[in-house]
Design an enzyme around this catalytic site. Structure first.
Site, PDB file in Angstrom:
ATOM      1  N   GLY A   1      46.824  57.313  52.757  1.00 59.55           N
ATOM      2  CA  GLY A   1      46.041  57.375  53.995  1.00 59.55           C
ATOM      3  C   GLY A   1      46.324  58.672  54.748  1.00 59.55           C
ATOM      4  O   GLY A   1      47.108  59.513  54.285  1.00 59.55           O
ATOM      5  N   MET A   2      45.700  58.825  55.905  1.00 59.26           N
ATOM      6  CA  MET A   2      45.844  60.073  56.671  1.00 59.26           C
ATOM      7  C   MET A   2      47.303  60.306  57.074  1.00 59.26           C
ATOM      8  O   MET A   2      47.886  61.351  56.765  1.00 59.26           O
ATOM      9  CB  MET A   2      44.946  60.027  57.908  1.00 59.26           C
ATOM     10  CG  MET A   2      44.989  61.282  58.743  1.00 59.26           C
ATOM     11  SD  MET A   2      43.662  61.363  59.927  1.00 59.26           S
ATOM     12  CE  MET A   2      43.986  59.949  60.943  1.00 59.26           C
ATOM     13  N   LEU A   3      47.903  59.341  57.724  1.00 64.04           N
ATOM     14  CA  LEU A   3      49.291  59.513  58.166  1.00 64.04           C
ATOM     15  C   LEU A   3      50.265  59.386  56.996  1.00 64.04           C
ATOM     16  O   LEU A   3      51.200  60.180  56.863  1.00 64.04           O
ATOM     17  CB  LEU A   3      49.611  58.458  59.246  1.00 64.04           C
ATOM     18  CG  LEU A   3      51.023  58.456  59.795  1.00 64.04           C
ATOM     19  CD1 LEU A   3      51.362  59.790  60.458  1.00 64.04           C
ATOM     20  CD2 LEU A   3      51.195  57.319  60.818  1.00 64.04           C
TER      21      LEU A   3
ATOM     22  N   ILE B   1      49.281  44.553  50.962  1.00 61.55           N
ATOM     23  CA  ILE B   1      50.381  44.104  51.830  1.00 61.55           C
ATOM     24  C   ILE B   1      50.124  42.715  52.415  1.00 61.55           C
ATOM     25  O   ILE B   1      51.046  42.072  52.910  1.00 61.55           O
ATOM     26  CB  ILE B   1      50.727  45.128  52.947  1.00 61.55           C
ATOM     27  CG1 ILE B   1      49.542  45.359  53.887  1.00 61.55           C
ATOM     28  CG2 ILE B   1      51.263  46.424  52.376  1.00 61.55           C
ATOM     29  CD1 ILE B   1      49.951  46.024  55.209  1.00 61.55           C
TER      30      ILE B   1
ATOM     31  N   ALA C   1      47.206  50.040  56.713  1.00 59.46           N
ATOM     32  CA  ALA C   1      46.581  49.229  57.763  1.00 59.46           C
ATOM     33  C   ALA C   1      45.077  49.182  57.522  1.00 59.46           C
ATOM     34  O   ALA C   1      44.538  49.992  56.764  1.00 59.46           O
ATOM     35  CB  ALA C   1      46.858  49.836  59.135  1.00 59.46           C
TER      36      ALA C   1
ATOM     37  N   THR D   1      42.062  50.090  59.351  1.00 57.95           N
ATOM     38  CA  THR D   1      41.919  50.955  60.526  1.00 57.95           C
ATOM     39  C   THR D   1      40.483  51.171  61.003  1.00 57.95           C
ATOM     40  O   THR D   1      40.253  51.981  61.893  1.00 57.95           O
ATOM     41  CB  THR D   1      42.549  52.342  60.239  1.00 57.95           C
ATOM     42  OG1 THR D   1      41.951  52.881  59.058  1.00 57.95           O
ATOM     43  CG2 THR D   1      44.043  52.243  60.042  1.00 57.95           C
TER      44      THR D   1
ATOM     45  N   TYR E   1      40.719  44.897  66.502  1.00 56.65           N
ATOM     46  CA  TYR E   1      41.712  45.796  65.895  1.00 56.65           C
ATOM     47  C   TYR E   1      43.002  45.786  66.729  1.00 56.65           C
ATOM     48  O   TYR E   1      44.100  45.580  66.190  1.00 56.65           O
ATOM     49  CB  TYR E   1      41.124  47.214  65.811  1.00 56.65           C
ATOM     50  CG  TYR E   1      42.110  48.293  65.431  1.00 56.65           C
ATOM     51  CD1 TYR E   1      42.597  48.392  64.128  1.00 56.65           C
ATOM     52  CD2 TYR E   1      42.550  49.229  66.375  1.00 56.65           C
ATOM     53  CE1 TYR E   1      43.510  49.395  63.778  1.00 56.65           C
ATOM     54  CE2 TYR E   1      43.446  50.228  66.037  1.00 56.65           C
ATOM     55  CZ  TYR E   1      43.924  50.312  64.741  1.00 56.65           C
ATOM     56  OH  TYR E   1      44.819  51.300  64.405  1.00 56.65           O
TER      57      TYR E   1
END
Ligand SMILES: NC(=O)c1ccc[n+]([C@@H]2O[C@H](COP(=O)([O-])OP(=O)(O)OC[C@H]3O[C@@H](n4cnc5c(N)ncnc54)[C@H](OP(=O)(O)O)[C@@H]3O)[C@@H](O)[C@H]2O)c1
Length: 277
Positions: free
Chosen positions: A10-12, A36, A59, A61, A124
């Site tokens: 993912g991005m992070l 997960i 996550a 998102t 969210y």
């Protein structure tokens, strides 16, 4: 340290991998390796990897998507965190997890502190708050990092949109702190290596509206043929409501570590330069 990053594509997660693998023994897993939301899958991966620290950057998102997919959203953002926390607690493993400014309702007019009352106004945010509560309930050694308005290498930006549309309409009644994902990973490294735990708010410094952010992106990228028009959130009619003000106070991070994040404008210019827009 032996570090397992969940959601490393993912991005992070991808920036965390790049930042940490130079200094530590890092393993990355993503959706094709485990879901997960499955307790067995979390148990399996964590017992087989035997890390000192699990970083959960996985996550669901899609903020608007969460409104229509409440069950899926909670299974990943809440149950997923519980599964990770339980599997780690049994083995004495530290959990590093990320949450969001969207756990707050936006009614304040000064930056939110770690101990301020959460009151999410969209699904969210509700699911992320439930994840936070599970983490605090089931883990005795955790870092819970709330950040906001992340952008980075693996994300879509206003620059991409500006390449397609010559006029952008952007809301000017939501204020927050844009945060370069790479900068956040530096702060995460500092907290992990310093053996900190508890809740921390970490964003780039300063704040702005999405409209101001968009104007700065266009300017910084040297795009001259695109106009940015301010609009109100009501006009957009998006499925999920967003808080009008969700600036996070980073005072605790600064006083604990003695380090401050860069101003968002400096980080953004750096990002644009790095991406060679
Ligand atoms: N983006 C922001 O503005 C922002 C702001 C504040 C906080 N955060 C928090 O920061 C963290 C990282 O966000 P991000 O923007 O980097 O997210 P992201 O780019 O969407 O990355 C999430 C990664 O997790 C994977 N994933 C999704 N569901 C999964 C599952 N059930 N099991 C395993 N992996 C799964 C995703 O795979 P797919 O891509 O295939 O779904 C993706 O690779 C999240 O906790 C988020 O809530 C984000």
């Amino acid at each position: 340290m032996k570090i397992l990053i969940l959601g490393h594509k993912g991005m992070l997660g991808s920036d965390l991998f790049l930042r940490l693998f130079v200094f530590h023994e890092v393993t990355g897993k993503d959706i094709e390796d485990l879901d997960i939301a499955s307790e067995e899958a979390c148990e399996g991966i964590i017992s087989e990897t035997e890390p000192d620290v699990v970083i959960n950057a996985a996550a669901y998102t899609d903020v608007d998507g969460c409104e229509a997919n409440r069950e899926k959203c909670f299974s990943v953002n809440a149950e997923g965190v519980k599964n990770i926390a339980l599997a780690c607690e049994k083995r004495g493993i530290k959990v590093v997890h990320f949450s969001t400014d969207y756990v707050f309702d936006g009614r304040k007019s000064t930056p939110y502190l770690e101990e301020d009352v959460c009151n999410p106004i969209n699904v969210y945010g509700q699911s992320k708050l439930a994840g936070e509560q599970y983490l605090q309930q089931y883990s005795s050694d955790f870092l819970l990092i709330r950040s906001a308005w992340l952008y980075g290498k693996n994300g879509k930006t206003i620059v991409d949109k500006a390449k397609i549309n010559k006029q952008l309409e952007v809301v000017d009644d939501q204020v927050g702190a844009p945060t370069f994902s790479w900068d956040l990973t530096g702060a995460v490294q500092l907290l992990i290596e310093g053996k900190y735990n508890g809740i921390y708010h970490i964003t780039n410094r300063g704040n702005c509206s999405w409209y101001e952010f968009a104007r700065r992106i266009i300017k910084s990228a040297g795009i001259n043929d695109v106009t940015v028009k301010p609009i109100k959130s009501d006009l957009l009619a998006r499925p999920a409501k967003r808080p009008h003000y969700s600036v996070l106070s980073c005072r605790k991070f600064i006083t604990s570590t003695g380090k401050a994040m860069r101003y968002w404008q400096v980080a953004l210019d750096d990002y644009i330069r790095k991406m060679e827009y």
